[in-house]
Design an enzyme around this catalytic site. Structure first.
Site, PDB file in Angstrom:
ATOM      1  N   HIS A  66      15.434 -27.719 -10.559  1.00 54.30           N
ATOM      2  CA  HIS A  66      14.424 -28.447 -10.218  1.00 54.30           C
ATOM      3  C   HIS A  66      13.852 -27.717  -8.939  1.00 54.30           C
ATOM      4  O   HIS A  66      14.438 -26.833  -8.263  1.00 54.30           O
ATOM      5  CB  HIS A  66      15.151 -29.657  -9.456  1.00 54.30           C
ATOM      6  N   ASP A  80      23.704 -28.326  -6.960  1.00 54.66           N
ATOM      7  CA  ASP A  80      22.734 -29.642  -7.048  1.00 54.66           C
ATOM      8  C   ASP A  80      23.360 -30.673  -8.170  1.00 54.66           C
ATOM      9  O   ASP A  80      23.114 -30.359  -9.444  1.00 54.66           O
ATOM     10  CB  ASP A  80      21.383 -28.943  -7.572  1.00 54.66           C
ATOM     11  N   GLN A 116      21.567 -35.013 -10.559  1.00 56.49           N
ATOM     12  CA  GLN A 116      21.502 -35.582 -12.244  1.00 56.49           C
ATOM     13  C   GLN A 116      23.123 -35.608 -12.727  1.00 56.49           C
ATOM     14  O   GLN A 116      23.239 -36.002 -13.652  1.00 56.49           O
ATOM     15  CB  GLN A 116      20.849 -34.778 -13.191  1.00 56.49           C
ATOM     16  N   LYS A 150      19.475 -42.121  -7.131  1.00 59.51           N
ATOM     17  CA  LYS A 150      19.543 -41.586  -8.198  1.00 59.51           C
ATOM     18  C   LYS A 150      20.885 -42.294  -8.937  1.00 59.51           C
ATOM     19  O   LYS A 150      21.344 -42.176  -9.943  1.00 59.51           O
ATOM     20  CB  LYS A 150      19.223 -40.128  -8.505  1.00 59.51           C
ATOM     21  N   CYS A 187       9.020 -31.349 -12.150  1.00 57.27           N
ATOM     22  CA  CYS A 187       9.222 -30.503 -11.028  1.00 57.27           C
ATOM     23  C   CYS A 187      10.216 -29.368 -11.566  1.00 57.27           C
ATOM     24  O   CYS A 187      10.998 -28.762 -10.821  1.00 57.27           O
ATOM     25  CB  CYS A 187       9.972 -31.125  -9.813  1.00 57.27           C
TER      26      CYS A 187
END
Ligand code: PLP
Length: 407
Positions: free
Chosen positions: A123, A200, A203, A226, A364
């Site tokens: 991202h 990261d 997700q 999220k 993104c």
């Protein structure tokens, strides 16, 4: 608690509303998830009953708010299995967490001629901050490409890692392709080369394994919104040894120990990195979201999401002219696709008229789109409340849209 999907859906009030006269089919969870009533209640309870500024308070409400805020830190620490509460820093989201590390770690440890590695699957939030710090520090920015299946080319990573690599930043799950990267293996490769690693987890933390000690991540970032929590709150986990050695990111209240004209000294972690009045209710809402998830057996939640995902691949794969991106070795929660001859935006708009919410565009991740040779995709993304019926609604809506477009 065994998974009862109908009961779960009832816990999320928004799922029973309609959109454009049709029952809502919400498949935009990678952008943001819906909130269970318990999260909404926790936020209302805070503002109704104990709204107050935290830390250094002498009064009852301030003590209640401080306790709830710090209890939330502990809930989050347990969820990701950090060693200490002080390794949990509250941020605005994944983006701010990554910027904090890039800026602060970068200032302390990235020198001219050093190297920073990211991947082509990132991202922009885990790409641009590293480009910026490389430019600022005179370091080299390196990128690991992905292959035709959507898997990272680990042989290239192996070659890129060197004694000049200061940090590797990569996502556990790609928000555009749903690829699950082999995080443990990648982290070990980086550590063997002497580099620190930022994961990261925007997700992944809500969909797959999320044990920071098992992963051995040096830094781990995610966003509350999220994972069924509110917007405006995120988490940065960092190993104590790094956080202690890094300079503050922002100056202001709370992050100081002593301030004088001559010199300012800084607070201990995590407060060193939490300047100013924080988002007080954010962690409280996020902890309520994690408490909600903790009601279930996480492996059963994963199994349920995987079942719906596989059904989605199968059913979407039956539509003529529909191309699904990514055949990665391991996948979660995301199906990205295009239909030949139709702009992703037009398809997304026609799905919306039928109550089906998906996201379209580059998500993104422009480097991914460039590698795929497309401008954008349609992305359907799942959460724990989605069902095979949602996939059926998506497929029916796509077929209807294709008819409307004369395909
Ligand atoms: N990283 C990944 C993989 C994401 O999917 C996102 C958001 O979609 C982000 C980072 C940025 O998250 P936020 O906008 O909540 O800071």
């Amino acid at each position: 608690m065994a998974i009862n999907i109908e009961k779960i859906r009832e816990d999320f009030p928004i799922l029973s509303r309609s959109v454009n006269g049709k029952p809502l089919t919400y498949l935009d969870n990678a952008a943001t998830t819906q909130k269970p009533q318990t999260v909404i209640d926790a936020i209302v309870d805070y503002y109704t009953n104990y709204n107050s500024n935290i830390h250094r308070g002498t009064h009852h409400l301030s003590n209640l708010a401080t306790e709830a805020h710090e209890a939330a830190r502990n809930t989050i620490k347990d969820y990701i299995n950090a060693r200490h509460d002080r390794e949990i820093i509250f941020t605005r989201g994944t983006t701010e967490a990554i910027n904090l590390v890039a800026s602060s770690f970068g200032q302390a440890f990235i020198k001219p001629g050093d190297e920073v590695i990211v991947t082509e699957l990132e991202h922009h939030s885990n790409f641009v901050p590293w480009q910026m710090i490389c430019e600022r520090q005179g370091a080299h920015f390196r990128v690991v490409p992905f292959d035709e299946n959507g898997d990272l080319q680990l042989d290239v990573l192996e070659k890129l890692l060197s004694d000049r690599t200061r940090i590797l930043a990569f996502n556990h799950v790609s928000n555009s392709l749903g690829t699950v990267n082999p995080a443990k293996e990648i982290i070990k490769m980086a550590h063997d080369a002497g580099a620190a690693v930022l994961v990261d987890a925007a997700q992944s933390v809500q969909h797959i394994e999320h044990d920071v000690q098992d992963l051995d991540a040096d830094f781990y970032a995610f966003s509350g919104h999220k994972i069924y929590g509110p917007t405006g709150i995120g988490v940065l986990y960092g190993k104590e040894k790094w956080l202690d050695a890094m300079p503050p990111y922002q100056g202001g209240g709370e992050m100081i120990d002593q301030v004088s004209v001559e010199k300012t000294t800084y607070n201990k972690i995590p407060f060193k990195f939490e300047a100013g009045t924080p988002n007080i209710v954010g962690p409280i809402g996020l902890a309520a979201a994690i408490d909600y998830i903790n009601n279930f057996n996480f492996d059963e939640l994963i199994a349920h999401e995987d079942d719906v995902l596989q059904y989605g691949f199968e059913k979407l794969g039956e539509i003529d002219g529909l191309k699904i991106y990514s055949q990665a070795k391991r996948h979660t929660s995301i199906i990205a696709f295009n239909v030949e001859g139709i702009h992703h935006y037009d398809l997304g708009t026609l799905l919306d008229t039928q109550g089906v919410a998906v996201r379209t565009g580059h998500h993104c991740t422009q480097p991914i789109m460039t590698a795929l040779g497309v401008e954008g995709t349609v992305r359907a993304s799942l959460a724990l409340y989605n069902t095979k019926a949602d996939i059926d609604s998506l497929v029916a809506a796509i077929r209807k849209a294709l008819k409307m477009l004369g395909k």
